[in-house]
Write an enzyme that holds these catalytic residues in place. Structure first.
Site, short mmCIF file in Angstrom:
data_model
loop_
_atom_site.label_atom_id
_atom_site.label_comp_id
_atom_site.label_asym_id
_atom_site.label_seq_id
_atom_site.Cartn_x
_atom_site.Cartn_y
_atom_site.Cartn_z
N SER A 67 57.00 -87.93 -1.69
CA SER A 67 58.27 -88.65 -1.71
C SER A 67 59.38 -87.71 -1.27
CB SER A 67 58.55 -89.14 -3.13
OG SER A 67 59.90 -89.53 -3.29
N TYR B 224 59.85 -85.54 -11.72
CA TYR B 224 59.27 -86.31 -10.62
C TYR B 224 59.25 -85.48 -9.34
CZ TYR B 224 58.71 -89.98 -7.10
OH TYR B 224 58.26 -90.74 -6.03
#
Length: 317
Positions: free
Chosen positions: A161, A187
């Site tokens: 990501s 994350y």
């Protein structure tokens, strides 16, 4: 040293998974897509099935997975779509799945993940996002290594990501024992780990004929994104803070799945490994203030080797 030329294709951010796989025949090939009960996972599995692959979707909720499989079978007319239970935060679940797999594995798409979750830990004390997004997929790929070898030219896709730009892997405190927990930093480092995995797997598995690349799907409003609670007002503020032409562009799930499908199947990428792709093309080095690109620390071979060794140790592999 001259800069390596980036790989470019005829596809872009608007391309869909079905478009990039058009004309590719995957009959007789086996594929696994983790986390394929929602979002881009469904469309990734659908595209592979459309091309004739035998597709196994792994899910935590088998009932939800069966609904997805039924839909994919109906839309592709490919009956070789299977559902298997897999919890990437549970080492016993991963071991059971690996032991049950007996066929050559041509495509492994490590798509599942959790995003910006409240602080939570596995029984081992590992931070949940790192445990799921990295350790879980690492253990899965490592366990399926023999199946990937036997496929003779297997491809592994590690779904990362742009969130990786928020943080390198903080080896001194991966699990937030000594620093305040931040869901986006947690994350971010898990997504950096996904890229580092591709870098080191390339070093270790190239002679086995296994190609491993990382991808960034783009901004898609999946269930994981809901954890960010991006209201219309907050999205407007995010957009206004960016330079003209550098706004967040939301993709459909079909567009979000395109880069994974391209990297997993396209003949033009045969032999390509250890790279990071976004919008169906290899990404350049990230520039501060610009959306996209790959952080240099995510391609660092020293960090990649360190993470691999740490993963082997922590998972007792």
């Amino acid at each position: 040293m001259a800069k390596r030329e980036l790989i470019k294709t005829s596809f872009d951010a608007t391309s869909t998974a079905i478009e990039v796989i058009s004309g590719i025949d995957l009959k007789g090939r086996n594929a696994i897509v983790t986390g394929a009960s929602s979002g881009i996972g469904i469309e990734t599995a659908r595209a592979l099935a459309h091309a004739g692959s035998n597709v196994t979707i792994t899910v935590r909720n088998v009932e939800a997975g069966q609904r997805v499989a039924k839909d994919i079978i109906e839309t592709t007319r490919n009956r070789n779509v299977y559902v298997k239970k897999l919890d990437l935060a549970d080492r016993l679940s991963i071991k059971s799945f690996v032991l049950s797999w007996t066929d050559p594995l041509h495509i492994l798409i490590n798509n599942a993940g959790v995003m910006a979750t409240p602080e939570s830990r596995t029984p081992e004390g590992w931070e949940l996002q790192f445990a799921t997004n990295h350790f879980g997929h690492f253990a899965l790929a490592h366990g399926l290594h023999g199946a990937l070898i036997s496929a003779r030219g297997a491809r592994v896709v590690s779904v990362s990501s742009a969130g990786h730009l928020r943080s390198p892997v903080v080896f001194e405190d991966i699990h937030f024992h000594d620093r305040p927990y931040d869901p986006l930093l947690a994350y971010g480092q898990s997504k950096t780990a996904n890229i580092l995995f591709a870098v080191e797997a390339t070093e270790r598995w190239a002679e086995d004929g296994i190609m491993v690349n990382a991808v960034m799907p783009g901004a898609i409003r999946t269930s994981g994104v809901k954890n960010l609670e991006l209201s219309a007002e907050r999205i407007t503020k995010l957009q206004s803070s960016r330079a003209p032409g550098n706004e967040i562009v939301w993709k459909s799930p079909q567009q979000g799945a395109a880069t994974s499908v391209l990297v997993a199947t396209h003949p033009s990428l045969d032999g390509i490994s250890g790279r990071y792709f976004e919008d169906c093309n290899e990404a350049d080095t990230a520039v501060p203030g610009i959306v996209g690109g790959v952080a240099s620390y995510a391609l660092d071979p020293v960090a990649a080797r360190r993470l691999w060794n740490l993963s082997i140790s922590e998972l007792n592999l």
